[in-house]
Design a protein around this motif. Structure first.
Motif, short mmCIF file in Angstrom:
data_model
loop_
_atom_site.label_atom_id
_atom_site.label_comp_id
_atom_site.label_asym_id
_atom_site.label_seq_id
_atom_site.Cartn_x
_atom_site.Cartn_y
_atom_site.Cartn_z
N TYR A 93 0.71 -1.16 0.02
CA TYR A 93 -0.31 -0.10 0.05
C TYR A 93 0.72 1.21 -0.06
CZ TYR A 93 -3.39 -3.48 0.98
OH TYR A 93 -4.18 -4.63 0.86
N ASP A 94 2.11 1.13 -0.02
CA ASP A 94 3.12 2.31 -0.10
C ASP A 94 2.80 3.11 -1.26
OD1 ASP A 94 5.16 4.02 0.98
OD2 ASP A 94 6.65 2.80 -0.17
N GLY A 95 2.63 4.30 -1.14
CA GLY A 95 2.68 5.43 -2.29
C GLY A 95 1.11 5.38 -2.68
N LYS A 96 0.22 4.70 -2.03
CA LYS A 96 -1.46 4.75 -2.45
C LYS A 96 -2.03 5.48 -1.35
CE LYS A 96 -0.71 0.34 -4.63
NZ LYS A 96 -1.23 -0.98 -4.50
N THR A 97 -3.00 6.54 -1.76
CA THR A 97 -3.99 6.88 -0.84
C THR A 97 -5.19 6.03 -0.49
OG1 THR A 97 -5.44 7.84 -2.71
CG2 THR A 97 -3.64 9.09 -2.09
N ILE A 98 -5.81 6.51 0.65
CA ILE A 98 -6.86 5.25 1.26
C ILE A 98 -8.06 5.57 0.21
CG2 ILE A 98 -8.50 5.16 2.90
CD1 ILE A 98 -6.24 6.06 5.00
N LEU A 99 -8.21 6.81 0.09
CA LEU A 99 -9.43 7.43 -0.83
C LEU A 99 -8.69 8.21 -2.09
CD1 LEU A 99 -12.28 8.95 1.44
CD2 LEU A 99 -12.12 6.55 0.53
N GLY A 100 -9.57 8.00 -3.32
CA GLY A 100 -9.22 8.66 -4.35
C GLY A 100 -9.54 10.23 -4.31
N ALA A 101 -9.21 10.95 -5.34
CA ALA A 101 -9.49 12.35 -5.29
C ALA A 101 -11.42 12.43 -5.40
CB ALA A 101 -8.96 13.28 -6.33
N GLN A 102 -11.68 11.79 -6.38
CA GLN A 102 -13.36 11.83 -6.30
C GLN A 102 -14.10 11.03 -5.09
OE1 GLN A 102 -15.02 13.20 -9.14
NE2 GLN A 102 -16.67 13.16 -7.28
N GLN A 103 -13.32 10.35 -4.51
CA GLN A 103 -14.00 9.90 -3.28
C GLN A 103 -13.92 10.90 -2.07
OE1 GLN A 103 -11.70 6.19 -3.05
NE2 GLN A 103 -13.31 4.93 -2.92
N VAL A 104 -12.80 11.55 -2.10
CA VAL A 104 -12.82 12.40 -1.07
C VAL A 104 -13.88 13.60 -1.20
CG1 VAL A 104 -11.45 14.45 -0.27
CG2 VAL A 104 -10.29 12.43 -0.66
N GLU A 105 -14.18 13.98 -2.93
CA GLU A 105 -15.02 15.36 -2.92
C GLU A 105 -16.49 14.31 -2.83
OE1 GLU A 105 -14.33 18.16 -3.54
OE2 GLU A 105 -12.35 17.60 -3.24
N ASP A 106 -16.63 13.27 -2.90
CA ASP A 106 -17.79 12.58 -2.59
C ASP A 106 -18.31 12.62 -1.06
OD1 ASP A 106 -18.35 12.24 -5.34
OD2 ASP A 106 -17.91 9.94 -5.17
N VAL A 107 -17.28 12.40 -0.35
CA VAL A 107 -17.47 12.34 1.08
C VAL A 107 -17.75 13.95 1.60
CG1 VAL A 107 -16.41 12.04 3.46
CG2 VAL A 107 -16.28 10.28 1.58
N VAL A 108 -17.03 14.74 1.11
CA VAL A 108 -17.24 16.08 1.25
C VAL A 108 -18.75 16.70 1.02
CG1 VAL A 108 -16.32 18.62 0.87
CG2 VAL A 108 -14.76 16.78 1.35
N ALA A 109 -19.09 16.25 -0.08
CA ALA A 109 -20.45 16.58 -0.36
C ALA A 109 -21.60 15.96 0.38
CB ALA A 109 -20.75 16.09 -1.80
N TYR A 110 -21.08 14.92 0.93
CA TYR A 110 -22.14 13.98 1.92
C TYR A 110 -22.09 14.93 3.35
CZ TYR A 110 -24.10 11.16 5.23
OH TYR A 110 -24.84 10.64 6.48
N LEU A 111 -21.08 15.23 3.93
CA LEU A 111 -20.42 15.91 5.10
C LEU A 111 -21.05 17.22 5.05
CD1 LEU A 111 -17.09 14.59 6.03
CD2 LEU A 111 -19.47 13.76 6.93
N VAL A 112 -21.07 18.16 3.99
CA VAL A 112 -21.70 19.56 3.86
C VAL A 112 -22.95 19.57 3.88
CG1 VAL A 112 -22.05 21.28 2.17
CG2 VAL A 112 -19.61 20.33 2.71
N SER A 113 -23.76 18.32 3.60
CA SER A 113 -25.35 18.23 3.65
C SER A 113 -25.85 17.70 4.79
CB SER A 113 -25.66 17.05 2.40
OG SER A 113 -25.68 15.65 3.24
N LEU A 114 -24.98 17.48 5.81
CA LEU A 114 -25.32 17.06 7.07
C LEU A 114 -25.50 18.61 8.01
CD1 LEU A 114 -23.23 13.77 7.97
CD2 LEU A 114 -25.69 14.22 7.05
N LYS A 115 -26.48 19.24 8.04
CA LYS A 115 -26.82 20.52 8.65
C LYS A 115 -27.40 20.36 9.81
CE LYS A 115 -25.66 22.68 5.02
NZ LYS A 115 -24.36 23.42 4.93
N GLU A 116 -27.78 19.02 10.26
CA GLU A 116 -28.40 18.80 11.78
C GLU A 116 -27.84 17.84 12.39
OE1 GLU A 116 -32.73 18.73 11.67
OE2 GLU A 116 -32.95 20.47 10.46
#
Length: 147
Positions: A124-147
């Motif tokens: 796993y050396d040199g590999k990210t846990i999540l890819g760039a698109q996955q990071v953006e998808d998680v950010v989109a989900y977390l931003v939607s959690l307003k309550e």
């Protein structure tokens, strides 16, 4: 606490290391990465699936969140409920990419960083846990959690 981090990080890497790829560049401004890693907004539904999936992000190993269908959620880290009310997208992005920039002794692993890591299996050396698109998808989900 460090043992929990080591176990969590090892499980995350073993379960879901992103394929080897060149990291996309980003700029840290204060406490955030203001611009998307992909240049496109993420998909909140895919982000929710990543957060809920125990073999991809393992978020719920440490965090709890508004995902009633997922049993045995964590209590080591802040709840994800209301994350979108507490932080902006760029702040969440930095927390995912490299949380140690904000909390140097955090037990949360960096999801989009490959340098200065400890105890990473050679496969796993040199590999990210999540890819760039996955990071953006998680950010989109977390931003939607307003309550």
């Amino acid at each position: 606490m460090k043992a929990v981090w080591s176990l969590a990080f090892a499980l995350v890497l073993a379960a879901s290391a992103a394929s080897a790829q060149e990291l996309r560049s980003y700029v840290i401004a204060g406490d955030s990465i203001p611009d998307s890693l992909t240049g496109e907004p993420g998909n909140a539904d895919r982000g929710r699936a990543i957060v809920a999936n125990r073999t991809v992000g393992l978020c719920l190993l440490c965090h709890s969140g508004p995902l009633p269908e997922v049993p045995l959620q964590g209590n080591l880290a802040p709840s994800l409920a209301g994350a979108g009310a507490r932080w902006l997208a760029g702040q969440l992005r930095l927390r995912l990419v490299d949380p140690s920039r904000l909390v140097p002794d955090t037990i949360m692993p960096p999801y989009y960083r490959v340098d200065h890591l400890q105890r990473v299996a050679h496969a796993y050396d040199g590999k990210t846990i999540l890819g760039a698109q996955q990071v953006e998808d998680v950010v989109a989900y977390l931003v939607s959690l307003k309550e």
